[in-house]
Design a protein around this motif. Sequence first.
Motif, PDB file in Angstrom:
ATOM      1  N   ILE A  30      -2.518  -0.045 -14.811  1.00  0.00           N
ATOM      2  CA  ILE A  30      -2.672   1.082 -13.891  1.00  0.00           C
ATOM      3  C   ILE A  30      -1.536   2.073 -14.096  1.00  0.00           C
ATOM      4  CG2 ILE A  30      -1.528  -0.216 -12.051  1.00  0.00           C
ATOM      5  CD1 ILE A  30      -3.305   1.383 -10.073  1.00  0.00           C
ATOM      6  N   ASN A  31      -1.881   3.352 -14.034  1.00  0.00           N
ATOM      7  CA  ASN A  31      -0.895   4.423 -14.103  1.00  0.00           C
ATOM      8  C   ASN A  31      -1.213   5.373 -12.961  1.00  0.00           C
ATOM      9  OD1 ASN A  31       0.830   6.506 -14.669  1.00  0.00           O
ATOM     10  ND2 ASN A  31       0.300   6.638 -16.819  1.00  0.00           N
ATOM     11  N   SER A  32      -0.470   5.253 -11.895  1.00  0.00           N
ATOM     12  CA  SER A  32      -0.707   6.064 -10.706  1.00  0.00           C
ATOM     13  C   SER A  32       0.049   7.384 -10.811  1.00  0.00           C
ATOM     14  CB  SER A  32      -0.250   5.301  -9.461  1.00  0.00           C
ATOM     15  OG  SER A  32      -0.396   6.097  -8.327  1.00  0.00           O
ATOM     16  N   HIS A  33      -0.663   8.470 -10.548  1.00  0.00           N
ATOM     17  CA  HIS A  33      -0.065   9.804 -10.606  1.00  0.00           C
ATOM     18  C   HIS A  33       0.206  10.356  -9.217  1.00  0.00           C
ATOM     19  CE1 HIS A  33      -0.756   9.901 -14.883  1.00  0.00           C
ATOM     20  NE2 HIS A  33      -1.979   9.483 -14.658  1.00  0.00           N
ATOM     21  N   GLY A  57       0.645   5.987  -1.323  1.00  0.00           N
ATOM     22  CA  GLY A  57       1.847   6.571  -1.927  1.00  0.00           C
ATOM     23  C   GLY A  57       2.158   5.848  -3.214  1.00  0.00           C
ATOM     24  N   ASN A  58       3.342   5.243  -3.301  1.00  0.00           N
ATOM     25  CA  ASN A  58       3.667   4.454  -4.484  1.00  0.00           C
ATOM     26  C   ASN A  58       3.842   2.978  -4.128  1.00  0.00           C
ATOM     27  OD1 ASN A  58       6.141   4.585  -3.188  1.00  0.00           O
ATOM     28  ND2 ASN A  58       7.300   4.717  -5.079  1.00  0.00           N
ATOM     29  N   SER A  59       3.259   2.548  -3.007  1.00  0.00           N
ATOM     30  CA  SER A  59       3.356   1.155  -2.585  1.00  0.00           C
ATOM     31  C   SER A  59       2.020   0.450  -2.766  1.00  0.00           C
ATOM     32  CB  SER A  59       3.758   1.063  -1.108  1.00  0.00           C
ATOM     33  OG  SER A  59       5.074   1.542  -0.939  1.00  0.00           O
ATOM     34  N   ASN A  85       2.609  -5.251   2.497  1.00  0.00           N
ATOM     35  CA  ASN A  85       3.202  -4.404   1.474  1.00  0.00           C
ATOM     36  C   ASN A  85       3.781  -5.335   0.421  1.00  0.00           C
ATOM     37  OD1 ASN A  85       4.684  -2.663  -0.113  1.00  0.00           O
ATOM     38  ND2 ASN A  85       5.500  -1.514   1.602  1.00  0.00           N
ATOM     39  N   ILE A  86       3.217  -5.306  -0.787  1.00  0.00           N
ATOM     40  CA  ILE A  86       3.586  -6.258  -1.825  1.00  0.00           C
ATOM     41  C   ILE A  86       4.755  -5.769  -2.672  1.00  0.00           C
ATOM     42  CG2 ILE A  86       2.772  -7.455  -3.885  1.00  0.00           C
ATOM     43  CD1 ILE A  86      -0.036  -7.277  -2.719  1.00  0.00           C
ATOM     44  N   THR A  87       4.630  -4.568  -3.211  1.00  0.00           N
ATOM     45  CA  THR A  87       5.627  -4.065  -4.157  1.00  0.00           C
ATOM     46  C   THR A  87       5.438  -2.563  -4.316  1.00  0.00           C
ATOM     47  OG1 THR A  87       6.569  -4.398  -6.378  1.00  0.00           O
ATOM     48  CG2 THR A  87       4.165  -4.462  -6.196  1.00  0.00           C
ATOM     49  N   THR A  88       6.334  -1.930  -5.038  1.00  0.00           N
ATOM     50  CA  THR A  88       6.164  -0.508  -5.344  1.00  0.00           C
ATOM     51  C   THR A  88       5.658  -0.351  -6.774  1.00  0.00           C
ATOM     52  OG1 THR A  88       8.442  -0.282  -6.072  1.00  0.00           O
ATOM     53  CG2 THR A  88       7.980   0.232  -3.766  1.00  0.00           C
ATOM     54  N   LEU A  89       4.983   0.754  -7.010  1.00  0.00           N
ATOM     55  CA  LEU A  89       4.515   1.122  -8.341  1.00  0.00           C
ATOM     56  C   LEU A  89       5.035   2.522  -8.635  1.00  0.00           C
ATOM     57  CD1 LEU A  89       0.784  -0.056  -8.163  1.00  0.00           C
ATOM     58  CD2 LEU A  89       2.691  -1.220  -9.268  1.00  0.00           C
TER      59      LEU A  89
END
Length: 135
Positions: free
Chosen positions: A45-48, A68-70, A81-85
């Motif tokens: 995955i590549n989140s923009h 967001g980025n979570s 909430n597991i982790t950030t990306l």
Amino acid sequence: VYGATLTTDRFGNANSAYNFGNLNDRIEFSTTNLTNVNHTFAFWINSHGMVGESFIFTLGTNKLLIIGNSLFYLSGQLFENITTLPLNNWHHLVLVRNGVNIKLYKNGVLVWTTNANANTNFGQNPMGYIGGEYE
């Protein structure tokens, strides 16, 4: 495939990955043979950066989503909430169900584990989804 479009993958290969640009862009798959058995799903995955929430994966009542980025896991009343990306970076996610455990690996590192419900509730719709959730 509904709405998702082919795009360039992380190695620069054209038409080798999917872009999920809209809320309901998704790939559907049957869950008929997945009920309460061990399984593994792997994603790059590549989140923009998204506005609101964006589903990565849905299997019955179990969901991985980004706000967001979570990265969050949702199942029934459980919302963790597991982790950030970090945005604009490729991440390898692997979701494993083995017996009563569900584990999530990010880039090869175990980042989260939980007990699976004895039964995954597939409800009225025996479909799984990659990308946006369709209900």
